[in-house]
Design a protein around this motif. Structure first.
Motif, mmCIF file in Angstrom:
data_model
loop_
_atom_site.group_PDB
_atom_site.id
_atom_site.type_symbol
_atom_site.label_atom_id
_atom_site.label_comp_id
_atom_site.label_asym_id
_atom_site.label_seq_id
_atom_site.Cartn_x
_atom_site.Cartn_y
_atom_site.Cartn_z
ATOM 1 N N ILE A 94 -11.494 -23.949 10.654
ATOM 2 C CA ILE A 94 -11.987 -24.998 9.763
ATOM 3 C C ILE A 94 -12.825 -26.000 10.359
ATOM 4 C CG2 ILE A 94 -11.424 -26.886 8.142
ATOM 5 C CD1 ILE A 94 -8.604 -25.067 7.993
ATOM 6 N N GLU A 95 -12.661 -26.467 11.502
ATOM 7 C CA GLU A 95 -13.138 -27.760 12.020
ATOM 8 C C GLU A 95 -14.447 -27.208 12.651
ATOM 9 O OE1 GLU A 95 -11.023 -29.954 15.250
ATOM 10 O OE2 GLU A 95 -9.648 -30.133 14.137
ATOM 11 N N THR A 96 -14.421 -25.948 13.223
ATOM 12 C CA THR A 96 -15.789 -25.634 14.021
ATOM 13 C C THR A 96 -16.800 -25.090 12.798
ATOM 14 O OG1 THR A 96 -14.632 -23.517 14.430
ATOM 15 C CG2 THR A 96 -14.826 -25.246 16.177
ATOM 16 N N ALA A 97 -16.263 -24.536 11.942
ATOM 17 C CA ALA A 97 -17.003 -24.266 10.732
ATOM 18 C C ALA A 97 -17.944 -25.259 10.232
ATOM 19 C CB ALA A 97 -16.226 -23.448 9.524
ATOM 20 N N ALA A 98 -17.302 -26.315 9.933
ATOM 21 C CA ALA A 98 -18.023 -27.686 9.617
ATOM 22 C C ALA A 98 -19.100 -28.030 10.511
ATOM 23 C CB ALA A 98 -16.919 -28.758 9.610
ATOM 24 N N ILE A 99 -18.782 -27.948 11.880
ATOM 25 C CA ILE A 99 -19.956 -28.240 12.769
ATOM 26 C C ILE A 99 -21.080 -27.166 12.817
ATOM 27 C CG2 ILE A 99 -20.192 -28.295 15.623
ATOM 28 C CD1 ILE A 99 -17.340 -29.253 15.717
ATOM 29 N N ALA A 100 -20.805 -25.943 12.551
ATOM 30 C CA ALA A 100 -21.583 -24.974 12.611
ATOM 31 C C ALA A 100 -22.632 -25.125 11.267
ATOM 32 C CB ALA A 100 -21.143 -23.535 12.867
ATOM 33 N N SER A 101 -21.953 -25.483 10.307
ATOM 34 C CA SER A 101 -22.624 -25.529 9.058
ATOM 35 C C SER A 101 -23.505 -26.625 8.936
ATOM 36 C CB SER A 101 -21.604 -25.681 7.940
ATOM 37 O OG SER A 101 -20.824 -24.606 7.678
ATOM 38 N N ALA A 102 -23.220 -27.869 9.573
ATOM 39 C CA ALA A 102 -23.929 -28.920 9.751
ATOM 40 C C ALA A 102 -24.939 -28.623 10.399
ATOM 41 C CB ALA A 102 -23.027 -30.301 10.379
ATOM 42 N N ALA A 103 -24.986 -28.056 11.535
ATOM 43 C CA ALA A 103 -26.006 -27.591 12.588
ATOM 44 C C ALA A 103 -27.155 -26.446 11.631
ATOM 45 C CB ALA A 103 -25.579 -26.943 13.505
ATOM 46 N N GLY A 104 -26.721 -25.940 10.734
ATOM 47 C CA GLY A 104 -27.491 -24.953 9.898
ATOM 48 C C GLY A 104 -27.157 -23.698 9.824
ATOM 49 N N ALA A 105 -25.909 -23.307 10.232
ATOM 50 C CA ALA A 105 -25.506 -21.910 10.098
ATOM 51 C C ALA A 105 -25.269 -21.496 8.597
ATOM 52 C CB ALA A 105 -24.391 -21.577 11.253
ATOM 53 N N ASN A 106 -25.262 -20.505 8.169
ATOM 54 C CA ASN A 106 -24.729 -20.174 6.738
ATOM 55 C C ASN A 106 -24.030 -18.864 6.693
ATOM 56 O OD1 ASN A 106 -27.411 -18.861 7.218
ATOM 57 N ND2 ASN A 106 -27.175 -18.044 5.069
ATOM 58 N N VAL A 107 -24.003 -18.152 7.951
ATOM 59 C CA VAL A 107 -22.969 -17.041 7.800
ATOM 60 C C VAL A 107 -22.004 -17.420 8.937
ATOM 61 C CG1 VAL A 107 -22.639 -14.576 7.789
ATOM 62 C CG2 VAL A 107 -24.793 -15.339 7.203
ATOM 63 N N LEU A 108 -20.619 -17.727 8.478
ATOM 64 C CA LEU A 108 -19.622 -18.033 9.399
ATOM 65 C C LEU A 108 -18.800 -16.450 9.800
ATOM 66 C CD1 LEU A 108 -18.987 -21.238 7.627
ATOM 67 C CD2 LEU A 108 -20.207 -20.878 9.703
ATOM 68 N N VAL A 109 -18.685 -16.119 10.857
ATOM 69 C CA VAL A 109 -17.854 -14.874 11.102
ATOM 70 C C VAL A 109 -16.550 -15.614 11.713
ATOM 71 C CG1 VAL A 109 -17.377 -12.992 12.650
ATOM 72 C CG2 VAL A 109 -19.532 -13.345 11.941
ATOM 73 N N ALA A 110 -15.415 -15.206 11.114
ATOM 74 C CA ALA A 110 -13.996 -15.667 11.364
ATOM 75 C C ALA A 110 -13.074 -14.724 11.632
ATOM 76 C CB ALA A 110 -13.691 -16.837 10.679
ATOM 77 N N GLY A 111 -12.575 -14.421 12.760
ATOM 78 C CA GLY A 111 -11.632 -13.257 12.892
ATOM 79 C C GLY A 111 -10.121 -13.753 12.822
ATOM 80 N N SER A 112 -9.807 -14.535 14.088
ATOM 81 C CA SER A 112 -8.304 -14.743 14.379
ATOM 82 C C SER A 112 -7.919 -15.878 13.060
ATOM 83 C CB SER A 112 -7.812 -15.822 15.443
ATOM 84 O OG SER A 112 -8.779 -14.885 16.556
ATOM 85 N N SER A 113 -8.782 -16.711 12.762
ATOM 86 C CA SER A 113 -8.660 -17.748 11.978
ATOM 87 C C SER A 113 -8.431 -17.137 10.244
ATOM 88 C CB SER A 113 -9.734 -19.028 11.726
ATOM 89 O OG SER A 113 -10.968 -18.566 11.313
ATOM 90 N N TYR A 152 -34.650 -15.872 7.447
ATOM 91 C CA TYR A 152 -33.574 -15.155 7.881
ATOM 92 C C TYR A 152 -32.232 -15.922 7.836
ATOM 93 C CZ TYR A 152 -35.208 -18.134 11.725
ATOM 94 O OH TYR A 152 -35.818 -19.196 12.429
ATOM 95 N N HIS A 153 -31.106 -15.134 7.802
ATOM 96 C CA HIS A 153 -29.888 -15.794 7.668
ATOM 97 C C HIS A 153 -29.530 -16.444 9.051
ATOM 98 C CE1 HIS A 153 -28.281 -14.946 3.750
ATOM 99 N NE2 HIS A 153 -28.553 -13.890 3.772
ATOM 100 N N ILE A 154 -28.652 -17.673 9.515
ATOM 101 C CA ILE A 154 -28.524 -17.988 10.709
ATOM 102 C C ILE A 154 -26.923 -17.815 10.775
ATOM 103 C CG2 ILE A 154 -28.048 -19.720 12.490
ATOM 104 C CD1 ILE A 154 -30.653 -20.821 10.964
ATOM 105 N N GLU A 155 -26.339 -16.951 11.522
ATOM 106 C CA GLU A 155 -24.830 -16.591 11.781
ATOM 107 C C GLU A 155 -24.323 -17.112 13.036
ATOM 108 O OE1 GLU A 155 -23.801 -12.271 12.419
ATOM 109 O OE2 GLU A 155 -22.682 -12.400 10.631
ATOM 110 N N VAL A 156 -22.982 -17.573 12.913
ATOM 111 C CA VAL A 156 -22.267 -18.069 14.160
ATOM 112 C C VAL A 156 -21.091 -17.081 14.219
ATOM 113 C CG1 VAL A 156 -23.238 -20.304 14.478
ATOM 114 C CG2 VAL A 156 -21.412 -19.877 12.705
ATOM 115 N N ASP A 157 -20.725 -16.844 15.445
ATOM 116 C CA ASP A 157 -19.479 -15.950 15.663
ATOM 117 C C ASP A 157 -18.944 -15.948 16.851
ATOM 118 O OD1 ASP A 157 -18.081 -13.328 15.959
ATOM 119 O OD2 ASP A 157 -19.455 -12.167 16.266
ATOM 120 N N GLY A 158 -17.498 -16.485 16.592
ATOM 121 C CA GLY A 158 -16.718 -16.784 17.801
ATOM 122 C C GLY A 158 -16.108 -18.162 17.932
#
Ligand code: DX5
Ligand code: ZN
Length: 222
Positions: free
Chosen positions: A186-205, A176-182
């Protein structure tokens, strides 16, 4: 060609942050900017304290563009609406574990209809709750804000769940893919990717950035 399996990161701008006065051209703008998927937040004013849009919006986006549609259902009774979201052109339908439904049955209904099935958990929901379903999903969505609104701050305390989801996937031989949302930028994408997320939802940014292409690339490279 719609994108599903990637070796790389998947960037999914959320339509919630787009200009709804020109929705289809906003989707085109996201595609031009390098978006891999379009994330569509469906809110019913009951499961969350906000109302967004329903299947007709998914249908409008689906008919205007070819991008992979990642539909996030923040609704109380997802099982009742699966058929309508399938017909509207969803490629992936994600339901919440906290909603009122037979989770396995809903996931099976989504897959039987030919869509990918996702399962979401809120920041306060423990990882233990989703363990029985990991072999029934194509994507696990770890919410990094309390769902309902765009523009909130990323909750770093969710990262242990992302790490656990990645570890369990390897241990159990799942994919399964691991998605983060909310709150993804740029900074939080780095944190989430390092933790193992590969799908990054980004609205405002993404939609509200001065240069959307640059924002998408920076999130991808973070
Ligand atoms: C929140 C939604 C998110 C939201 C993210 O309930 O599920 O997809 O659009 O917005 P940002 O990226 O602005 O936090
Ligand atoms: Zn969402």
């Amino acid at each position: 060609m719609k994108k599903w399996q990637h070796t790389d990161k998947i960037i999914a701008p959320s339509l919630l942050a787009a200009d709804w006065g020109k929705v289809t051209s906003e989707v085109s703008r996201a595609i031009q900017a390098g978006a891999d998927w379009m994330h569509l937040d469906v809110m019913d004013g009951n499961f969350v304290d906000n109302i967004s849009f329903g299947p007709d919006m998914i249908n409008a986006v689906s008919e205007s563009n070819d991008i992979f549609l990642d539909v996030h259902l923040m609704i109380a009774k997802p099982d009742h609406y699966i058929d309508r979201f399938v017909k509207a052109g969803s490629d992936l339908i994600t339901v919440h574990i906290e909603a009122e439904h037979d989770v396995s049955k809903t996931l099976k209904a989504i897959r039987d209809a030919g869509c990918k099935a996702g399962l979401a958990l809120n920041p306060a929901t423990p990882m233990e709750d989703v363990l029985p379903y990991l072999d029934q999903i194509d994507l696990l969505l770890c919410m990094t804000v309390v769902p309902g609104f765009g523009g909130q701050s990323f909750m770093k305390e969710v990262m242990p769940k992302v790490e656990q989801a990645a570890t369990l996937r390897d241990l159990r031989g799942l994919n399964y893919h691991i998605e983060v949302d909310g709150g993804i930028g740029i900074e939080t994408a780095a944190i989430a990717s390092a933790a193992g997320a590969n799908v990054l939802v980004a609205g405002s940014s993404t939609f509200k950035a001065p240069d959307m292409s640059e924002a998408v690339s920076q999130i991808r490279e973070a």
